[in-house]
Design a protein around this motif. Structure first.
Motif, PDB file in Angstrom:
ATOM      1  N   VAL A  55       7.111  11.677  -4.920  1.00  0.00           N
ATOM      2  CA  VAL A  55       5.904  11.083  -4.346  1.00  0.00           C
ATOM      3  C   VAL A  55       5.831   9.617  -4.727  1.00  0.00           C
ATOM      4  O   VAL A  55       6.091   9.247  -5.879  1.00  0.00           O
ATOM      5  CB  VAL A  55       4.642  11.815  -4.861  1.00  0.00           C
ATOM      6  CG1 VAL A  55       3.375  11.111  -4.406  1.00  0.00           C
ATOM      7  CG2 VAL A  55       4.654  13.267  -4.396  1.00  0.00           C
ATOM      8  N   ASP A  56       5.501   8.765  -3.762  1.00  0.00           N
ATOM      9  CA  ASP A  56       5.336   7.334  -4.018  1.00  0.00           C
ATOM     10  C   ASP A  56       4.021   7.127  -4.777  1.00  0.00           C
ATOM     11  O   ASP A  56       2.934   7.305  -4.228  1.00  0.00           O
ATOM     12  CB  ASP A  56       5.305   6.568  -2.694  1.00  0.00           C
ATOM     13  CG  ASP A  56       5.266   5.053  -2.895  1.00  0.00           C
ATOM     14  OD1 ASP A  56       4.846   4.600  -3.974  1.00  0.00           O
ATOM     15  OD2 ASP A  56       5.620   4.322  -1.948  1.00  0.00           O
ATOM     16  N   VAL A  57       4.112   6.747  -6.053  1.00  0.00           N
ATOM     17  CA  VAL A  57       2.922   6.628  -6.883  1.00  0.00           C
ATOM     18  C   VAL A  57       1.993   5.524  -6.396  1.00  0.00           C
ATOM     19  O   VAL A  57       0.766   5.605  -6.559  1.00  0.00           O
ATOM     20  CB  VAL A  57       3.318   6.423  -8.372  1.00  0.00           C
ATOM     21  CG1 VAL A  57       3.911   5.042  -8.590  1.00  0.00           C
ATOM     22  CG2 VAL A  57       2.122   6.644  -9.289  1.00  0.00           C
ATOM     23  N   ARG A  58       2.573   4.507  -5.750  1.00  0.00           N
ATOM     24  CA  ARG A  58       1.716   3.437  -5.220  1.00  0.00           C
ATOM     25  C   ARG A  58       0.838   3.940  -4.077  1.00  0.00           C
ATOM     26  O   ARG A  58      -0.325   3.545  -3.944  1.00  0.00           O
ATOM     27  CB  ARG A  58       2.561   2.246  -4.774  1.00  0.00           C
ATOM     28  CG  ARG A  58       3.137   1.446  -5.934  1.00  0.00           C
ATOM     29  CD  ARG A  58       3.963   0.248  -5.460  1.00  0.00           C
ATOM     30  NE  ARG A  58       4.324  -0.609  -6.572  1.00  0.00           N
ATOM     31  CZ  ARG A  58       5.313  -0.372  -7.420  1.00  0.00           C
ATOM     32  NH1 ARG A  58       6.049   0.736  -7.269  1.00  0.00           N
ATOM     33  NH2 ARG A  58       5.575  -1.199  -8.420  1.00  0.00           N
ATOM     34  N   GLN A  59       1.392   4.804  -3.258  1.00  0.00           N
ATOM     35  CA  GLN A  59       0.582   5.374  -2.183  1.00  0.00           C
ATOM     36  C   GLN A  59      -0.526   6.266  -2.741  1.00  0.00           C
ATOM     37  O   GLN A  59      -1.657   6.255  -2.249  1.00  0.00           O
ATOM     38  CB  GLN A  59       1.462   6.179  -1.212  1.00  0.00           C
ATOM     39  CG  GLN A  59       2.287   5.301  -0.281  1.00  0.00           C
ATOM     40  CD  GLN A  59       2.881   6.095   0.860  1.00  0.00           C
ATOM     41  OE1 GLN A  59       3.330   7.227   0.691  1.00  0.00           O
ATOM     42  NE2 GLN A  59       2.890   5.515   2.049  1.00  0.00           N
ATOM     43  N   LEU A  60      -0.210   7.018  -3.788  1.00  0.00           N
ATOM     44  CA  LEU A  60      -1.245   7.834  -4.414  1.00  0.00           C
ATOM     45  C   LEU A  60      -2.352   6.945  -4.975  1.00  0.00           C
ATOM     46  O   LEU A  60      -3.545   7.256  -4.854  1.00  0.00           O
ATOM     47  CB  LEU A  60      -0.643   8.695  -5.523  1.00  0.00           C
ATOM     48  CG  LEU A  60      -1.650   9.551  -6.304  1.00  0.00           C
ATOM     49  CD1 LEU A  60      -2.391  10.507  -5.379  1.00  0.00           C
ATOM     50  CD2 LEU A  60      -0.961  10.303  -7.442  1.00  0.00           C
ATOM     51  N   SER A  61      -1.961   5.829  -5.585  1.00  0.00           N
ATOM     52  CA  SER A  61      -2.951   4.900  -6.120  1.00  0.00           C
ATOM     53  C   SER A  61      -3.859   4.362  -5.019  1.00  0.00           C
ATOM     54  O   SER A  61      -5.079   4.244  -5.191  1.00  0.00           O
ATOM     55  CB  SER A  61      -2.249   3.742  -6.832  1.00  0.00           C
ATOM     56  OG  SER A  61      -3.184   2.826  -7.357  1.00  0.00           O
TER      57      SER A  61
ATOM     58  N   LEU B 232      -1.401   0.987 -14.433  1.00  0.00           N
ATOM     59  CA  LEU B 232      -0.146   0.569 -15.054  1.00  0.00           C
ATOM     60  C   LEU B 232       1.054   1.215 -14.391  1.00  0.00           C
ATOM     61  O   LEU B 232       2.124   0.611 -14.295  1.00  0.00           O
ATOM     62  CB  LEU B 232      -0.157   0.904 -16.550  1.00  0.00           C
ATOM     63  CG  LEU B 232      -1.133   0.097 -17.412  1.00  0.00           C
ATOM     64  CD1 LEU B 232      -1.037   0.545 -18.869  1.00  0.00           C
ATOM     65  CD2 LEU B 232      -0.863  -1.394 -17.307  1.00  0.00           C
ATOM     66  N   ALA B 233       0.885   2.451 -13.918  1.00  0.00           N
ATOM     67  CA  ALA B 233       2.005   3.165 -13.302  1.00  0.00           C
ATOM     68  C   ALA B 233       2.484   2.490 -12.031  1.00  0.00           C
ATOM     69  O   ALA B 233       3.622   2.696 -11.595  1.00  0.00           O
ATOM     70  CB  ALA B 233       1.595   4.611 -13.007  1.00  0.00           C
ATOM     71  N   THR B 234       1.640   1.669 -11.407  1.00  0.00           N
ATOM     72  CA  THR B 234       2.009   1.019 -10.146  1.00  0.00           C
ATOM     73  C   THR B 234       2.527  -0.395 -10.345  1.00  0.00           C
ATOM     74  O   THR B 234       2.847  -1.071  -9.370  1.00  0.00           O
ATOM     75  CB  THR B 234       0.796   0.979  -9.203  1.00  0.00           C
ATOM     76  OG1 THR B 234      -0.295   0.313  -9.851  1.00  0.00           O
ATOM     77  CG2 THR B 234       0.354   2.381  -8.811  1.00  0.00           C
ATOM     78  N   ARG B 235       2.616  -0.844 -11.582  1.00  0.00           N
ATOM     79  CA  ARG B 235       3.133  -2.191 -11.840  1.00  0.00           C
ATOM     80  C   ARG B 235       4.664  -2.178 -11.896  1.00  0.00           C
ATOM     81  O   ARG B 235       5.296  -1.123 -11.888  1.00  0.00           O
ATOM     82  CB  ARG B 235       2.560  -2.726 -13.150  1.00  0.00           C
ATOM     83  CG  ARG B 235       1.048  -2.973 -13.099  1.00  0.00           C
ATOM     84  CD  ARG B 235       0.553  -3.524 -14.417  1.00  0.00           C
ATOM     85  NE  ARG B 235       1.132  -4.823 -14.708  1.00  0.00           N
ATOM     86  CZ  ARG B 235       0.600  -5.985 -14.334  1.00  0.00           C
ATOM     87  NH1 ARG B 235      -0.539  -6.016 -13.667  1.00  0.00           N
ATOM     88  NH2 ARG B 235       1.186  -7.135 -14.637  1.00  0.00           N
TER      89      ARG B 235
ATOM     90  N   LEU C  19      -5.751   6.242 -18.639  1.00  0.00           N
ATOM     91  CA  LEU C  19      -4.365   5.769 -18.554  1.00  0.00           C
ATOM     92  C   LEU C  19      -3.388   6.880 -18.935  1.00  0.00           C
ATOM     93  O   LEU C  19      -2.310   6.998 -18.358  1.00  0.00           O
ATOM     94  CB  LEU C  19      -4.158   4.553 -19.461  1.00  0.00           C
ATOM     95  CG  LEU C  19      -4.859   3.263 -19.046  1.00  0.00           C
ATOM     96  CD1 LEU C  19      -4.480   2.132 -19.994  1.00  0.00           C
ATOM     97  CD2 LEU C  19      -4.534   2.877 -17.608  1.00  0.00           C
ATOM     98  N   ARG C  20      -3.772   7.700 -19.922  1.00  0.00           N
ATOM     99  CA  ARG C  20      -2.920   8.842 -20.276  1.00  0.00           C
ATOM    100  C   ARG C  20      -2.818   9.796 -19.086  1.00  0.00           C
ATOM    101  O   ARG C  20      -1.728  10.277 -18.750  1.00  0.00           O
ATOM    102  CB  ARG C  20      -3.502   9.564 -21.501  1.00  0.00           C
ATOM    103  CG  ARG C  20      -2.850  10.902 -21.804  1.00  0.00           C
ATOM    104  CD  ARG C  20      -1.448  10.782 -22.371  1.00  0.00           C
ATOM    105  NE  ARG C  20      -0.692  12.021 -22.183  1.00  0.00           N
ATOM    106  CZ  ARG C  20       0.473  12.288 -22.749  1.00  0.00           C
ATOM    107  NH1 ARG C  20       1.018  11.410 -23.559  1.00  0.00           N
ATOM    108  NH2 ARG C  20       1.099  13.410 -22.516  1.00  0.00           N
ATOM    109  N   ALA C  21      -3.952  10.049 -18.427  1.00  0.00           N
ATOM    110  CA  ALA C  21      -3.935  10.905 -17.238  1.00  0.00           C
ATOM    111  C   ALA C  21      -3.070  10.287 -16.149  1.00  0.00           C
ATOM    112  O   ALA C  21      -2.317  10.990 -15.460  1.00  0.00           O
ATOM    113  CB  ALA C  21      -5.361  11.117 -16.731  1.00  0.00           C
ATOM    114  N   GLY C  22      -3.166   8.975 -15.979  1.00  0.00           N
ATOM    115  CA  GLY C  22      -2.346   8.296 -14.980  1.00  0.00           C
ATOM    116  C   GLY C  22      -0.866   8.384 -15.286  1.00  0.00           C
ATOM    117  O   GLY C  22      -0.037   8.552 -14.378  1.00  0.00           O
TER     118      GLY C  22
END
Length: 295
Positions: free
Chosen positions: A208-214, A230-233, A193-196
């Motif tokens: 960059v769209d973080v949801r697309q990366l996810s 968590l970053a995509t919530r 999660l820290r890396a995320g």
């Protein structure tokens, strides 16, 4: 590591099991054990906790009453204090201690707390099996994975119950090994999660769209959610419910990381990633930013 066999082959000794704590994990365990015919009783501080759980009997009045009906008792509470509470006193499980009783602790606690709990059970001659679990969202579908610590004999005795609610039972070693393995596993989860968090900061600054990366990460691996879960919530500032979810996650993370740090100190070693994640707990769960993003 031991893998799951078909349920008809696994459950040869039905026994009687009880479940204490009917949260997400405990409720799933109880439903699975009711399905296999092994569930004798359940207890929760909420008298109506079992009302909507298929096949699960009404909540008994006290942990002692549950212990009178069950030989294998699965304790699925949140922390060490709650574990001690349900074990101790005239209404506690250990007031009904007897030969052949076994306790399976699925709450994640520190090794220090586990040792203190084991002192209580050893004093009464009751076997304690530490059983870290993962896969909570799938707990009602026999989806839990058990990381078990205990002697070969102690684990074999409770194995029919473990197989009754888990898809995989991994005997990690002697007493304490299951909890140590769960703590180590959580280092990977929360360190991720820290890396995320750091990756999402790069994404936001780079446009960059973080949801697309996810989606890319999920499509290219077998992981579900992963570091960017968590970053995509939704932004927690937009929803009290979302903020509460993140705060709950933070509480679990802090408890488990503290357990990892304490365990490492007992070996005279440090865990830099864990210590960094612990120091930046608010940021890791998305409740703060500490990396100096561009305006």
């Amino acid at each position: 590591m031991e893998y799951r066999t078909p349920i008809k082959e696994r459950i040869t000794d039905m026994g009687s099991a009880g479940v204490i704590g009917l949260g997400q994990i405990g409720a799933g365990v109880a439903i699975c054990l009711a399905r296999t015919g092994q569930l004798a009783a359940v207890y929760d501080i909420r008298p109506d906790a079992s009302d909507m759980l298929e096949g699960v009997p009404p909540v008994v009045a006290t942990p002692a009453e549950l212990a009178r009906q069950a030989d294998v008792i699965v304790i699925a509470v949140v922390n060490a204090k709650q574990t001690v509470d349900v074990l101790s006193g005239p209404d506690g499980v250990l007031s009904q201690a007897r030969p052949g009783m076994s306790i399976v602790l699925v709450a994640t606690v520190s090794i220090e707390d586990l040792d203190a709990i084991r002192e209580l059970t050893d004093r009464e001659g009751v076997e304690l099996i530490d059983c870290g679990v993962t896969g909570g969202p799938k707990s009602r579908e026999n989806g839990l994975v058990c990381l078990v610590g205990g002697s070969d004999e102690a684990v074999a005795k409770v194995r029919p119950v473990l197989d009754g609610f888990a898809k995989l039972v991994a005997h990690m070693g002697g007493p304490g090994a299951g909890m140590a393995a769960k703590i180590a596993r959580n280092v990977i989860v929360f360190g991720g999660l820290r890396a995320g968090y750091e990756a999402s900061v790069l994404c936001r600054n780079a446009g960059v769209d973080v949801r697309q990366l996810s989606e890319v990460i999920e499509a290219s691996s077998d992981s579900v959610g992963g570091p960017l879960m968590l970053a995509t919530r939704d932004d927690p500032s937009s929803s009290d419910q979302e903020a509460a979810i993140r705060e709950y996650t933070r509480g679990l993370m802090v408890k488990d990381l503290d357990a990892a740090i304490n365990l490492a100190r007992s070996f005279g070693i440090g865990l830099p990633l864990v210590e960094l994640t612990r120091r930046t707990d608010q940021a890791v769960v998305g409740l703060a930013d500490v990396m100096g993003e561009k305006a």
